[in-house]
Design an enzyme around this catalytic site. Structure first.
Site, PDB file in Angstrom:
ATOM      1  CB  VAL A  16      -8.577   7.526  -1.342  1.00 25.22           C
ATOM      2  CG1 VAL A  16      -9.125   7.126   0.024  1.00 25.22           C
ATOM      3  CG2 VAL A  16      -8.656   6.350  -2.317  1.00 25.22           C
ATOM      4  CB  THR A  48      -5.417   9.930   1.827  1.00 27.98           C
ATOM      5  OG1 THR A  48      -4.863  10.139   0.519  1.00 27.98           O
ATOM      6  CG2 THR A  48      -6.332   8.715   1.811  1.00 27.98           C
ATOM      7  CE  LYS A  52       1.218   3.826  -7.058  1.00 31.37           C
ATOM      8  NZ  LYS A  52       1.247   2.848  -5.949  1.00 31.37           N
ATOM      9  CG  ASN A  60      -1.507   1.370   1.507  1.00 29.69           C
ATOM     10  OD1 ASN A  60      -2.378   1.856   0.795  1.00 29.69           O
ATOM     11  ND2 ASN A  60      -0.998   2.025   2.568  1.00 29.69           N
ATOM     12  CE1 TYR A 107       1.582   7.444  -6.826  1.00 34.34           C
ATOM     13  CE2 TYR A 107       0.024   8.066  -8.549  1.00 34.34           C
ATOM     14  CZ  TYR A 107       0.288   7.469  -7.325  1.00 34.34           C
ATOM     15  OH  TYR A 107      -0.741   6.899  -6.618  1.00 34.34           O
TER      16      TYR A 107
END
Length: 250
Positions: free
Chosen positions: A189, A191, A158, A87, A154
């Site tokens: 999300v 966060t 990914k 994660n 990033y």
């Protein structure tokens, strides 16, 4: 007992996954830079065993030793299933590649790609003869399938974790005790990572207005909602081996 090795539990989605796992009586093994006191207290309150390993996933050359340590403390006779959830992640550098510092690029790829590869490799080596349910969930992103201005590192990392997932699945096809593996994009999300995105200048990330609007229009997914979707992947019989799935495809 179900064992789950989970990275990045200090906040956000990782913390939400960990909390729900503890509530289900899972033996949780947490790997994170910072200790989460709330998780420790919850585990004590529930009388659930909880192991925390303070570790910076940028230190990729130490991951094999970390996993040796973790598995030396697992009694295989108590394991009914064992899972790894990769994660932990980082966005920085959020700027065009030509303005990104080499140290940031290296750190990004180490945390987002190299570390999950090494953790998965060690997990598979240590459990290769275990006749129990074994699963790896790689937390990916829609950015792994779509380029974003300012997210070169990033997006690349990914995309790499998605292909890694497919390769592992292909290699596990004829194994006696195969590992199930999937790459999961959790959507947008609510966060700390989203806060980081919204604070980025438009010069560095030209899509920042879209993410500001998602927050203003209350279109962000809650960590608890996404955590439940991740845990469902640990339990479902309808598991898409080697799949790269989005939360809206579950």
């Amino acid at each position: 007992m179900r064992y789950v090795i989970l990275t990045g539990t200090s906040r956000g989605l990782g913390e939400a996954i960990a909390t729900q796992l503890l509530q289900q009586g899972t033996k949780l093994i947490s790997i994170s830079r910072k200790q989460n006191e709330q998780l420790i207290e919850k585990a004590k309150h529930l009388h659930i065993p909880f192991d925390f390993y303070s570790f910076d996933l940028q230190e990729v050359h130490q991951i094999e030793s970390l996993m040796e340590n973790i598995f030396s403390n697992i009694d295989v006779k108590t394991v009914s299933s064992i899972h790894l959830v990769n994660n932990a992640g980082m966005l920085a550098p959020m700027k065009p590649i030509e303005r990104s510092e080499s140290e940031q690029l290296i750190a990004n790829v180490h945390v987002n790609l190299v570390a999950p590869m090494l953790l998965s490799s060690a997990f598979m080596k240590h459990t290769k003869d275990w006749n129990v349910d074994k699963r790896i969930i790689n937390i990916s992103s829609g950015a792994g399938q779509k380029p974003y201005f300012g997210w070169g590192a990033y997006c690349t990392a990914k995309a790499g974790i998605n292909m890694f997932t497919k390769c592992v699945a292909a290699e596990e096809t004829d194994k006696g005790y195969p590992v199930k593996i999937i790459s999961f994009a959790p959507g947008v999300v609510d966060t700390g990572m989203q806060t980081e995105i919204r604070e980025t200048s438009k010069e560095d990330f030209i899509h920042v207005d879209r993410f500001l609007a998602l927050k203003e229009d209350d279109h962000l997914l809650s960590p608890n909602y996404v955590a439940k979707a991740v845990i469902d992947l640990l339990e479902t019989d309808n598991f898409q081996q080697g799949g790269v799935v989005r939360i809206d495809e579950q």
